[in-house]
Design a protein around this motif. Structure first.
Motif: not given
Length: 245
Positions: A1-24
């Motif tokens: 789990m991650d209770f504070h993340c600026h996921l939208d500000l990663y350079p590859n935000a869409r890919e990180v979003y998809k990975e977070a859905l799988l991992r977290n």
């Protein structure tokens, strides 16, 4: 789990979003401004595993103060708020009065709508953050993100019922390790603060909770699996308070 993340500000935000859905099991995507919340909600969107919340980061309070009314409207329909707070460091002292106005307005609004969980920035401003929280006892639940105050301020925050989100980058400094060791073990949850947080020059990712558990295990004098179990239990308890159990 991650209770504070600026996921939208990663350079590859869409890919990180998809990975977070799988991992977290859960990722709290905090935004830095009301307009950013609107854009992120539209482009990435929330899910059962990713919570996107409106905020107004104190570092950009001076530039985004005109968005306060929009934020107050968003709070009424949001299930949580973040990132908000105060920053009293020299670089942002020029906007401190504006920050105070925005933060108190946010806390007052949260109390008025029945309380909200909030991810709170408090660098060099813990006393003022706690003072404002105490003025509005129905504001909700405070989760202090990357707490960096004094040991006495940590005790005051603990006495006020605050939770604490900590990530791998916090352990890079002796002060961060000392504070993490003193935090109430039953109110500590993992965060990444990515993509801003870095360890050895590498960006911390939203699925870094295992790294946090290993570092906390050393401070707590327990095995890493025990620290991981404690973080998981705490996380589920906080999710219950957030209405996401």
């Amino acid at each position: 789990m991650d209770f504070h993340c600026h996921l939208d500000l990663y350079p590859n935000a869409r890919e990180v979003y998809k990975e977070a859905l799988l991992r977290n099991e859960f990722t709290w995507l905090v935004t830095t401004s009301p307009r950013a919340f609107e854009a992120t909600s539209r482009v990435l969107g929330a899910s059962s595993k990713i919570l996107v919340t409106p905020g107004l980061h104190p570092e950009i309070a001076h530039d985004r103060a005109a968005e306060l009314e929009l934020l107050l409207e968003q709070i009424a329909i949001a299930s949580a708020v973040g990132e908000v707070g105060l920053d009293g460091s020299p670089r942002f002292k020029h906007s401190y009065e504006i920050q105070l106005h925005i933060f108190e307005s946010v806390i007052r609004r949260c109390a008025a709508v029945g309380g909200r969980p909030l991810s709170i920035h408090s660098r060099r401003a813990v006393k003022d953050v706690l003072s404002i929280l105490q003025k509005y006892p129905g504001f909700g639940t405070a989760i202090m993100h990357w707490f960096s105050g004094t040991p006495a301020e940590l005790k005051a925050a603990e006495a006020s019922g605050c939770w604490f989100s900590v990530g791998p980058a916090m352990f890079e400094s002796a002060n961060g390790r000392a504070l993490a060791a003193k935090m109430p073990p039953d109110r500590v949850v993992p965060e990444s603060d990515g993509p801003f947080a870095k360890v050895a020059g590498t960006t911390v990712m939203p699925w870094s909770a295992h790294d946090t558990a290993e570092r906390l295990a050393t401070l707590w004098g327990v095995r890493s699996d025990q620290a991981a179990a404690s973080l998981a239990y705490n996380s589920n308890q906080l999710l219950c308070l957030m209405g996401r159990s």
